[in-house]
Write an enzyme that holds these catalytic residues in place. Structure first.
Site, PDB file in Angstrom:
ATOM      1  N   HIS A  86       0.838  -1.197   0.000  1.00  0.00           N
ATOM      2  CA  HIS A  86       0.000   0.000   0.000  1.00  0.00           C
ATOM      3  C   HIS A  86       0.872   1.247   0.000  1.00  0.00           C
ATOM      4  CE1 HIS A  86      -3.340  -2.513   2.148  1.00  0.00           C
ATOM      5  NE2 HIS A  86      -3.255  -2.772   0.859  1.00  0.00           N
ATOM      6  N   HIS A 104      12.412  -1.165  -4.666  1.00  0.00           N
ATOM      7  CA  HIS A 104      11.540  -1.460  -5.811  1.00  0.00           C
ATOM      8  C   HIS A 104      12.236  -2.442  -6.735  1.00  0.00           C
ATOM      9  CE1 HIS A 104       8.192  -0.713  -8.522  1.00  0.00           C
ATOM     10  NE2 HIS A 104       9.065  -0.674  -9.524  1.00  0.00           N
ATOM     11  N   LYS A 137       5.509  11.554  -2.274  1.00  0.00           N
ATOM     12  CA  LYS A 137       4.061  11.340  -2.414  1.00  0.00           C
ATOM     13  C   LYS A 137       3.732  10.410  -3.568  1.00  0.00           C
ATOM     14  CE  LYS A 137       1.804  15.447  -0.455  1.00  0.00           C
ATOM     15  NZ  LYS A 137       0.952  16.612  -0.774  1.00  0.00           N
ATOM     16  N   ALA A 139       4.119   7.431  -6.148  1.00  0.00           N
ATOM     17  CA  ALA A 139       4.689   6.092  -6.024  1.00  0.00           C
ATOM     18  C   ALA A 139       5.911   5.933  -6.918  1.00  0.00           C
ATOM     19  CB  ALA A 139       3.635   5.047  -6.384  1.00  0.00           C
ATOM     20  N   THR A 432     -16.889  14.498 -10.793  1.00  0.00           N
ATOM     21  CA  THR A 432     -16.817  15.814 -11.428  1.00  0.00           C
ATOM     22  C   THR A 432     -15.639  16.587 -10.869  1.00  0.00           C
ATOM     23  OG1 THR A 432     -17.936  17.951 -11.645  1.00  0.00           O
ATOM     24  CG2 THR A 432     -18.491  16.648  -9.714  1.00  0.00           C
ATOM     25  N   SER A 433     -15.087  17.478 -11.663  1.00  0.00           N
ATOM     26  CA  SER A 433     -14.042  18.370 -11.152  1.00  0.00           C
ATOM     27  C   SER A 433     -14.605  19.304 -10.090  1.00  0.00           C
ATOM     28  CB  SER A 433     -13.437  19.184 -12.293  1.00  0.00           C
ATOM     29  OG  SER A 433     -14.432  19.944 -12.963  1.00  0.00           O
ATOM     30  N   GLU A 434     -15.927  19.446 -10.050  1.00  0.00           N
ATOM     31  CA  GLU A 434     -16.575  20.297  -9.044  1.00  0.00           C
ATOM     32  C   GLU A 434     -16.340  19.798  -7.618  1.00  0.00           C
ATOM     33  OE1 GLU A 434     -18.984  22.888  -8.912  1.00  0.00           O
ATOM     34  OE2 GLU A 434     -18.854  23.487 -11.009  1.00  0.00           O
ATOM     35  N   LYS A 534     -10.461  30.866 -14.069  1.00  0.00           N
ATOM     36  CA  LYS A 534      -9.713  30.042 -15.024  1.00  0.00           C
ATOM     37  C   LYS A 534     -10.184  28.595 -14.980  1.00  0.00           C
ATOM     38  CE  LYS A 534      -5.508  32.710 -15.653  1.00  0.00           C
ATOM     39  NZ  LYS A 534      -4.023  32.657 -15.694  1.00  0.00           N
ATOM     40  N   ARG A 619      -9.070  25.787 -11.660  1.00  0.00           N
ATOM     41  CA  ARG A 619      -9.410  24.363 -11.591  1.00  0.00           C
ATOM     42  C   ARG A 619      -8.505  23.632 -12.589  1.00  0.00           C
ATOM     43  NH1 ARG A 619     -15.423  23.541 -12.760  1.00  0.00           N
ATOM     44  NH2 ARG A 619     -15.753  24.408 -10.690  1.00  0.00           N
TER      45      ARG A 619
END
EC number: 2.1.2.13
Length: 660
Positions: A86, A104, A137, A139, A432-434, A534, A619
């Site tokens: 994880h 890895h 952050k 992977a 949604t991006s909202e 924007k 956004r």
């Protein structure tokens, strides 16, 4: 030096032994409980920890705040991860002053992601290795501390390569751990332009497609040979597994999948032939190829298939609710372009999909999802993939009809989600991006960005929170009841058939359609609060290609994922969008049919949208998940999208009453 270790598998055991040998003090070990459906051929980290008297834990979610707090109390100076399955949250990574390091099983930046051992064999690589890198952050993306190369021999299979990697790991850690302990390491940043990423593999990914070259199929056999589940095929409905094989440069005109000979057991491929050296029929015992042929009843000229005969030719059934909408009709077009999809659709109208109504693999019913519940439940049960695209997604409706937005966008879709859980069907849900709301991150990230909305007395957010709650419900069903899902978040998709000019006349449309109506009617273009907000505009063709790849789900890489689909390069303010659209309009061959441009007019959002509206200044999506899961990036420039969208709508206007 105090450390906390996250570990699993043989590599986890090797890492723990190496740390102890190098004089590290291990305060705690975090591992996983064994999966009863997985063949455990590897060492147990839990057993090793118990034998060494080290506290060991296997939480479902190590990133839970309670576990973060407990790890903080251990005061680790450094953190190590050895094949822990994880992602570890940034809050934990920041606890160690000396940093966190991960082992890895590839030569990073190549083969980031899951199952690199198997993927390098599938792809016929001649070299791999092990890498110790700093954890960040993202992977497998941190700076490289040490690497060791491992040659892949032509006769290597997964288990022999695994043993080679274990040997290399032991050497690498013996050389590197003392240097980390003394703060004497040289770090090299990964070259992002060389990075490749692969998703997890499941047993179903290992079917043998006989139209491929024999060398490709042989590599598949090598990659998943025992103790992995094995590559497989079918004789009729009888499944059999191929445990070992050889490539024969056999020149044959036989159809791929045809048995060329029984002793040896040779199968014609797209290029050359594959000898099945050993294999297994069903759940039986392993046997040599000629005996396997007898057991399966094969004779020269018999045909093998990649799927059971009864399902080999069945098309994937896709249910699209809201099929007449902007995304639904474009997606239908993309699916029907292929020959392996059957599309079932429901919507309250059919104007946008009229071009498909006579297609033999398109089945449409006109109806309302709030009324046709029995039809929907039956077709969820019947189909393989479900896309509930019905929603009110125009900002003016959020303040004008908030309860209707909630009833349709949340309540009706929740019922469909529960049908998918009940009948164990895959759902691809349009988030949604909202949902990111007023997030202040430069790039909105699916896995890390906070979802921030305004106060309750701003009904503008009812769409955002309805979608967000459904995202969380779907995620919970996936975690607790095994729902197969993917959430996708469109960022301002636009193109032909985005709403229509009649919807724009009552304010119920997206930005570009509203602006086109203003140009067509000769009314001022209204810039809400100055139009400085924007957005990142995405061509519908780019968006649909990404969505199509989610449906295809190569290697099941999209399962359980949230994927932003947007174009961060196409960022523009609404004012800039209006200016680009105006320039395109003035050059259009039909321009002379329409009134003069009436100018731009700045209006307050409250006067346009009504009480309770709030806007978002920017956004911009992170599309790293789309890169990783879909191997996708947007290609179409915003100006091209504007030109094509404008042209489409202008050609829908009745010009008989327009000046010429």
């Amino acid at each position: 030096m105090k450390t906390v270790v996250f570990a699993y598998h043989d590599m986890g055991c090797l890492g723990i032994e190496a740390l102890l040998a190098a004089g590290y003090e291990i305060s705690a070990i975090f591992t996983h409980t064994d999966n009863p459906g997985e063949k455990a051929f590897y060492g147990s980290v839990a057993h090793l920890a118990a034998e060494r008297g080290i506290p060991v834990y296997a939480p479902d979610n190590v990133n839970h705040p309670l576990w973060v707090e407990r790890i903080a109390q251990l005061s680790p100076e450094v953190i190590f991860s050895f094949y822990y399955r994880h992602l570890i949250c940034d809050e934990i990574l920041q606890l160690a002053p000396a940093g966190a390091f991960n082992l890895h099983g590839s030569l990073l930046p190549k083969y980031r992601g899951r199952a690199p051992l198997n993927w390098v064999l599938v792809n016929g690589e001649t070299e791999t290795g092990v890498t110790l890198h700093r954890m960040v952050k993202r992977a497998d993306a941190g700076a490289i501390v040490a690497q060791l190369r491992v040659a892949i021999a032509p006769d290597d299979i997964a288990i022999t390569l695994h043993h080679k990697l274990c040997h290399a790991t032991r050497q690498l850690l013996e050389q590197t751990l003392p240097a980390i302990k003394h703060g004497n390491i040289l770090e090299i940043a990964q070259r992002e332009n060389e990075a490749t990423c692969f998703g997890r593999r499941t047993p179903d990914d290992s079917f043998l497609e006989w139209h491929k070259p024999a060398s490709v199929l042989h590599n598949m056999v090598r990659a998943v040979a025992d103790p992995w589940p094995g590559a497989f095929s079918y004789v009729g409905n009888q499944k059999f597994t191929v445990w070992s094989s050889r490539v024969h440069p056999h020149a044959s005109k036989a159809q791929p999948g045809s048995v060329i000979s029984i002793a040896p057991l040779l199968i014609a491929c797209g290029d050359g032939a594959l000898e099945i050296v050993t294999g297994q029929a069903g759940d039986g015992i392993t046997m040599q190829g000629s005996q396997l042929a007898q057991t399966l009843g094969l004779v020269q000229g018999s045909r093998l298939n990649s799927q059971p005969a009864c399902t080999a030719r069945r098309r994937t059934r896709v249910l699209i609710l809201g099929v007449n909408g902007f995304i639904g009709n474009h997606l239908t077009e993309r699916l029907l372009r292929e020959d392996h999809y059957e599309v079932y659709g429901l919507d309250i109208g059919s104007d946008a999909i009229s071009r498909f109504l006579n297609h033999p693999h398109f089945h449409f019913v006109e109806g309302d999802i709030s009324i046709h519940s029995e039809w929907i439940e039956y077709h969820v049960k019947k189909c393989d993939v479900v896309l509930p695209l019905v929603a009110i997604a125009t900002p003016i409706e959020y303040t004008r009809n908030p309860l209707r937005v909630f009833e349709l966008d949340f309540e009706e879709n929740l019922r469909i989600i529960r049908y998918c859980v009940k009948y164990r069907k895959r759902i691809i849900f349009p988030s949604t991006s909202e949902v990111y709301g007023m997030c202040s991150d430069k790039y909105f990230d699916e896995d890390h960005s906070n979802l921030i909305v305004g106060p309750v007395n701003k009904p503008r957010w009812i769409y955002s929170v309805s979608k967000q709650l459904l995202d969380r419900v779907i995620w919970a069903y996936g975690e607790k009841e095994g729902l197969q899902f993917t959430l996708f978040r469109p960022f301002n998709w636009m193109g032909p058939r985005l709403d229509n000019l009649n919807a724009a006349r009552i304010g119920s449309s997206r930005a570009i359609t509203q602006l086109i109506l203003n140009l067509v009617e000769g009314s001022p273009i209204k810039l809400i609060d100055g139009g400085k907000q924007k957005r990142c505009f995405t061509d519908i063709r780019d968006g649909i290609e990404a969505l199509y790849r989610i449906i295809e789900n190569a290697g099941n890489r999209c399962d359980g994922e949230i994927i932003n689909i947007g174009n961060p390069e196409n960022e523009a303010s609404i004012e800039e969008l209006g200016e680009m659209l105006l320039a395109s309009f003035e050059k259009h061959p039909l321009r002379h049919h329409f009134p003069p441009f009436a100018g731009f007019r700045v209006v307050e959002s409250s006067s346009y949208y009504g009480k309770g509206y709030q806007d978002v200044e920017h956004r911009k999506p992170s599309i790293r998940n789309a890169h990783r899961c879909l191997d996708w990036e947007p290609k179409i420039d915003m100006q091209e999208t504007i030109d094509e969208t404008l042209d489409f709508f202008l050609r829908t206007v009745d010009l008989t009453d327009k000046p010429s």
